[in-house]
Design an enzyme around this catalytic site. Sequence first.
Site, PDB file in Angstrom:
ATOM      1  N   ARG A  26       0.826  -1.222   0.000  1.00  0.00           N
ATOM      2  CA  ARG A  26       0.000   0.000   0.000  1.00  0.00           C
ATOM      3  C   ARG A  26       0.858   1.269   0.000  1.00  0.00           C
ATOM      4  O   ARG A  26       0.460   2.294  -0.562  1.00  0.00           O
ATOM      5  CB  ARG A  26      -0.932   0.006   1.216  1.00  0.00           C
ATOM      6  CG  ARG A  26      -1.942   1.167   1.240  1.00  0.00           C
ATOM      7  CD  ARG A  26      -2.915   1.033   2.397  1.00  0.00           C
ATOM      8  NE  ARG A  26      -3.988   2.020   2.340  1.00  0.00           N
ATOM      9  CZ  ARG A  26      -4.127   3.051   3.165  1.00  0.00           C
ATOM     10  NH1 ARG A  26      -3.239   3.241   4.144  1.00  0.00           N
ATOM     11  NH2 ARG A  26      -5.137   3.893   3.050  1.00  0.00           N
TER      12      ARG A  26
ATOM     13  N   ILE B 275      -7.167   7.733  -1.120  1.00  0.00           N
ATOM     14  CA  ILE B 275      -7.020   6.285  -1.092  1.00  0.00           C
ATOM     15  C   ILE B 275      -7.814   5.824   0.136  1.00  0.00           C
ATOM     16  O   ILE B 275      -7.622   6.339   1.241  1.00  0.00           O
ATOM     17  CB  ILE B 275      -5.535   5.853  -1.004  1.00  0.00           C
ATOM     18  CG1 ILE B 275      -5.411   4.317  -0.970  1.00  0.00           C
ATOM     19  CG2 ILE B 275      -4.819   6.474   0.170  1.00  0.00           C
ATOM     20  CD1 ILE B 275      -3.967   3.822  -1.083  1.00  0.00           C
ATOM     21  N   SER B 276      -8.749   4.908  -0.071  1.00  0.00           N
ATOM     22  CA  SER B 276      -9.636   4.482   1.010  1.00  0.00           C
ATOM     23  C   SER B 276      -8.850   3.813   2.134  1.00  0.00           C
ATOM     24  O   SER B 276      -7.772   3.252   1.909  1.00  0.00           O
ATOM     25  CB  SER B 276     -10.682   3.497   0.481  1.00  0.00           C
ATOM     26  OG  SER B 276     -11.575   4.130  -0.395  1.00  0.00           O
ATOM     27  N   GLN B 277      -9.412   3.863   3.347  1.00  0.00           N
ATOM     28  CA  GLN B 277      -8.759   3.174   4.453  1.00  0.00           C
ATOM     29  C   GLN B 277      -8.816   1.665   4.186  1.00  0.00           C
ATOM     30  O   GLN B 277      -9.746   1.158   3.555  1.00  0.00           O
ATOM     31  CB  GLN B 277      -9.418   3.527   5.780  1.00  0.00           C
ATOM     32  CG  GLN B 277     -10.782   2.915   6.022  1.00  0.00           C
ATOM     33  CD  GLN B 277     -11.329   3.278   7.385  1.00  0.00           C
ATOM     34  OE1 GLN B 277     -12.132   4.209   7.508  1.00  0.00           O
ATOM     35  NE2 GLN B 277     -10.925   2.551   8.410  1.00  0.00           N
ATOM     36  N   PRO B 278      -7.817   0.927   4.647  1.00  0.00           N
ATOM     37  CA  PRO B 278      -7.769  -0.512   4.389  1.00  0.00           C
ATOM     38  C   PRO B 278      -9.025  -1.258   4.833  1.00  0.00           C
ATOM     39  O   PRO B 278      -9.471  -2.186   4.142  1.00  0.00           O
ATOM     40  CB  PRO B 278      -6.535  -0.961   5.173  1.00  0.00           C
ATOM     41  CG  PRO B 278      -5.633   0.242   5.131  1.00  0.00           C
ATOM     42  CD  PRO B 278      -6.553   1.417   5.261  1.00  0.00           C
TER      43      PRO B 278
END
Length: 216
Positions: A39, A65-68
């Site tokens: 990431r 970028i979205s959170q995991p």
Amino acid sequence: MQQIDSYRHKGLRSRLVQELVQKKIVDKSVLTAIGNVPRHLFLESSFIKFAYQDKAFPIGAGQTISQPYTVALQSQLLEVKPGEKVLEVGTGSGYQAAVLIEMGVKLFSIERQSELYQRSTRLLRELGYQGRFFLGDGYEGLPAQAPFDKIIITAGAPVIPRALLTQLKVGGIMIIPLGDQEQVLMRIVRINEDEFEQEEIEACAFVPMLNGVVNK
């Protein structure tokens, strides 16, 4: 460009995977993919040291970028099987695309921002992630490539785009954040040609899904 994925990065990913397990992510293929995708390489350099925190970060062009956890939850809700055709609406950083490709799907991904499209597709190819990437309007989907087994939308849509519903196979699943200011993650299953079953999953926060293509 040299891509460095160190033992430290891998250790931080392993810790992130354990954090996701504690947050009720149970799909082993999702957890394996999160553990494999570097990431930190999808983030701007100023955020790299925070890459394996469970947080969203800016990636430019007004996007994040979205959170995991969000990536893992959407991927888990899709219930993908290797070899399935998946449409991703909103390539963004390319991180969600990489996770899905790690899970063995045939990915078709569409991005409306030319700047992000160029950057993310170049990075994905450098990292060896093979998918089909398109610059276009996510509301229209990819009718020439349809139908799809699964569809994932990575931006908040005020309404469910009709064109995307028609591109979903009978029995297929769509995951979409629905709403303007306040959004709910929805799981939609196509029952037959005319019927769709909807399920509310949980509240969420995504950048808005916009029409048109931005060529900059």
